[in-house]
Design a protein around this motif. Sequence first.
Motif, PDB file in Angstrom:
ATOM      1  N   SER A  45       5.370  -8.826  -5.274  1.00  0.00           N
ATOM      2  CA  SER A  45       6.232  -8.493  -4.128  1.00  0.00           C
ATOM      3  C   SER A  45       7.702  -8.359  -4.514  1.00  0.00           C
TER       4      SER A  45
ATOM      5  N   LYS B 155       0.323   4.516  -2.047  1.00  0.00           N
ATOM      6  CA  LYS B 155       1.177   3.331  -1.932  1.00  0.00           C
ATOM      7  C   LYS B 155       0.767   2.336  -3.017  1.00  0.00           C
TER       8      LYS B 155
ATOM      9  N   ALA C 276       0.354  -8.048   0.291  1.00  0.00           N
ATOM     10  CA  ALA C 276       1.071  -8.045   1.576  1.00  0.00           C
ATOM     11  C   ALA C 276       1.664  -6.661   1.860  1.00  0.00           C
ATOM     12  N   ALA C 277       2.182  -6.013   0.825  1.00  0.00           N
ATOM     13  CA  ALA C 277       2.791  -4.687   1.006  1.00  0.00           C
ATOM     14  C   ALA C 277       1.715  -3.652   1.366  1.00  0.00           C
TER      15      ALA C 277
ATOM     16  N   LEU D 181      -1.092  -4.271   2.911  1.00  0.00           N
ATOM     17  CA  LEU D 181      -1.514  -4.579   4.272  1.00  0.00           C
ATOM     18  C   LEU D 181      -0.521  -3.985   5.286  1.00  0.00           C
ATOM     19  N   LYS D 182       0.751  -4.197   5.025  1.00  0.00           N
ATOM     20  CA  LYS D 182       1.804  -3.706   5.913  1.00  0.00           C
ATOM     21  C   LYS D 182       1.733  -2.176   6.024  1.00  0.00           C
ATOM     22  N   PHE D 183       1.573  -1.539   4.872  1.00  0.00           N
ATOM     23  CA  PHE D 183       1.502  -0.074   4.851  1.00  0.00           C
ATOM     24  C   PHE D 183       0.291   0.406   5.655  1.00  0.00           C
TER      25      PHE D 183
ATOM     26  N   ILE E 288      -1.254  -0.946   8.082  1.00  0.00           N
ATOM     27  CA  ILE E 288      -1.083  -1.129   9.535  1.00  0.00           C
ATOM     28  C   ILE E 288      -0.157  -0.043  10.096  1.00  0.00           C
ATOM     29  N   ALA E 289       0.933   0.225   9.362  1.00  0.00           N
ATOM     30  CA  ALA E 289       1.976   1.098   9.913  1.00  0.00           C
ATOM     31  C   ALA E 289       1.712   2.589   9.714  1.00  0.00           C
TER      32      ALA E 289
ATOM     33  N   LYS F 155      -6.338  -6.482  11.411  1.00  0.00           N
ATOM     34  CA  LYS F 155      -5.036  -6.031  11.925  1.00  0.00           C
ATOM     35  C   LYS F 155      -5.075  -4.578  12.390  1.00  0.00           C
TER      36      LYS F 155
END
Length: 342
Positions: free
Chosen positions: A158, A239, A244-245, A247-249, A251-252, A273
């Motif tokens: 991260s 990506k 965590a990165a 997962l975030k990507f 979702i968004a 999520k």
Amino acid sequence: MSKTIDKACKATCDTMSVINQNTAAEQGMKKETLKAEIRRLAQEKNAVIMAHYYVDGEVQDIADFIGDSLALAQQAAKTDADIIVLCGVHFMGETAAILCPKKKVLVPDPEATCSLAESCPADEFAQFVSEHPGHTVVSYVNTTAATKAVTDVVVTSSNARQIVESLPQDTPIIFGPDQNLGGYINSLTGRNMLLWNGACHVHARFSVEKILALKSEHPGAKVLVHPECKGPVVKLADKVGSTAALLKFAIADDATEFIVATESGILHEMQKKAPQKTFIPAPPDDATCACNECEYMKMVTLEKLYRCLRDEKPVVTVPAEVAEKAIRPINRMLEISEKLGI
Ligand code: 13P
Ligand code: SF4
């Protein structure tokens, strides 16, 4: 879980649930009772249960906190619980024990180690460091406490790029142990860090051909890749990032299908999520199963978690002289990350 995972993992999942039921039966407890007992013990003992995204979904679901390696270290550093139960691999328990010397840190299975951490024995790494005087030593968090003790600053996937960039441009750097992550950071930063020759056996076995085959079946799917993967796999990514990165990507992002090239445990949280999206695990190059699992992370089970909370063992201990040295590069990482808002 997506249909793709359901189909691919049915055999493994069925076997696992039989094993879990049997072990639970030995305990004389049904799964639901076991879960209730875990929560009761955690509350009674003021224990916090932390889990990495790669452990089994049912262990993630019962945890107070789930996260990637950086988030677990950050969370351990600030918890006011008396006991930390780290559901992950051994180096994660060690990091928590180093950060919280006054707390009891438990791991459900002390044999759950990490091939990447094991690929960098502290004595050999110390020898390598001494052969290259004047270098700043940057170590990935996936290392033993003893290896961290000969390190200047720890990084995770991260924050590795930002921490390396925070060092003066002309600083010679040794990066260990993951040569894939190190090579990726070299390519992003233009540095020429000296790389230790280590790798994670899970991430190193993703195959370009199998990902391309999945891409042709799912042309709209975006490819998510962990930087512990080899360079040619990283090149296929839409990506690249830590768990965590990614997962975030996922979702968004606007895409509705994703091919995921990291340990398949992360799909559990992705699917929770973003239930309307489809997550397809990228397969390893050498197996018939579609999932790529870390057998060490999967050693952590509900039954072991229950026993470890009940008996308050096994406790993770780090010799004081090692902990005293290892805490400095870990704290340096936490301080830089806080300053950079990571
Ligand atoms: P992150 O949790 O930093 O993404 O690392 C993945 C890993 O391999 C943990 O063992
Ligand atoms: Fe270690 Fe790889 Fe397992 Fe992560 S996935 S714990 S790096 S062996």
